[in-house]
Design a protein around this motif. Sequence first.
Motif: not given
Length: 545
Positions: A157-164, A200-208, A252-259
Amino acid sequence: MATKGQGRTGFFKGASRPPRKRQAPRPQGSPLAAVIYAWDMVSDALTWGPGAAEALGLPSRDLPKTGKAFAQMIEPGCGLSRQEAISAAEAPGRTYDTRYALRLEPDRVVMVEDAGRWQPGVQGGPAFARGQLRVDPASGARELLPTVLRARSELLCKIQTGINEALRVSQTCTLIVGSVDGDEADLTTDIARNLRPMMRRHDLFAALGPNRFALALTCCPASDAPSAMKRLVSLLKDRQAASSLRLGAACAPDHTFKATKLLRFAEQALASAVEWDEPRSFYDARPAKPSPAAEQAPFDWIAALNDRSLTLACRPMVEAQTRAPFLMQACASLLSAAEGTIPLGPVPSVKDANLALLVDGRMLELTADHLQNHPHKHLSLPISQKTLQDPEWLPMLAAHLGARPGIESRLMIEVPEAALAECRRNLGRLHAMKALGIGLALTGFGAGYVSPAQLRMLPIDLLTIDGAFIQPLKRSTDDRLFVRTLIDRAQHLGIAIAAEWVDDEATARLLASWGVDYLQGALFGEPEAVLQPSALRQMLKRARG
């Protein structure tokens, strides 16, 4: 009481079919939230039965059309995928049964049960699969999902927000996924601390996971992804596990628009880096190496028709109560000195040629010859949807029956339920075939192409329940209830009913106790070749050559 089938054709005359009272119908609602699918593993084409979009909660346009597209919806590490289950299935039974998580949206995951049967190609490997996919409705509840899936949903969800957001300002978003070897309890927290200088400010880090992480970089175009991965490596160079660091990235968007796809593509790139022991890899959108099934040399149907090497094989169908032989189902096959009879799968589509009609016409010729040479035999011949709709089929059928008077009462034509999706369009063709004196069977019953109201209009003598519903009967209460509903529906209409894919005695007895008339499956025998004189001559010729 005469049944509908007995009253409309002479096919059942002489058969020891037990009398049966008409039963009141059960409610018509299906308790089984399942859909049928067919997967051509050579072309990778994936086709769905009715209701697939509704069952999965997707728009029809978003249903995956290929096995590869479907595999990209499966959550990694949450059960064997269909391909893995088929690979693990034993060749004699060729059945598979698995359960895995399917991600439909960034925040929507469901568990599905996937069961079916694969069919080998001419080379022996899996080439075609048919089965049913059942969605567990309870699994959609967020609180019931495993912790790892809930965390992954939050990340997506966070990645999708970042893409949008990146797309809103005409920017890009690069997602980097990394893995390291190590047993430290809080490795990802330490990695996050080291990566802060490049975020940067809007970058995101998360553990998988314990040793896996994702880094979403907004305003990072695909051309900068390699340098971003290099900088990430340099920031972690002092870590003890840095030598085992592997990275994969997608943009994104080179490969896809979806997270969901972006994360999957980045994970595929990471898997490629691990496989080839490279420090980093960028997702390659070009077609991947074809599957083992696709690498098989395609069977040349045209050549087999021209040299008349197709032969007739017969699969037995028995009476459920007495186990006495009822009829034999014809199928196209090849004879191999090493492997014996090789049943052939569905006929592929060929541009500008109705190959299905040519193959079905050849099998009709072999079937008619066999009936003429064996006056006490009864045969059923499956035909394809395209053959039924071809204007040349009815004249061809009438010509073969006219040339061999008397065989029509011992011939049954099997029509797939999918061919009757446009019921009224093909109803006249069915009545025309019935007028020739043959029996008619509807196969794949239960998939949902034909409604109960339409079923009443069809001049059908036999309904064959789709084997995808028979296979899981021993473990699935839903399937048992659904099959009982199908049986009651057929009994109410006075139509004989058969079941395929009956592989064990327990299932055979259960179906017989429910009132199924005829059974077919490995329990009663696999297809065996019937050598026609022409086929025998071809074999001898090849042996001498």
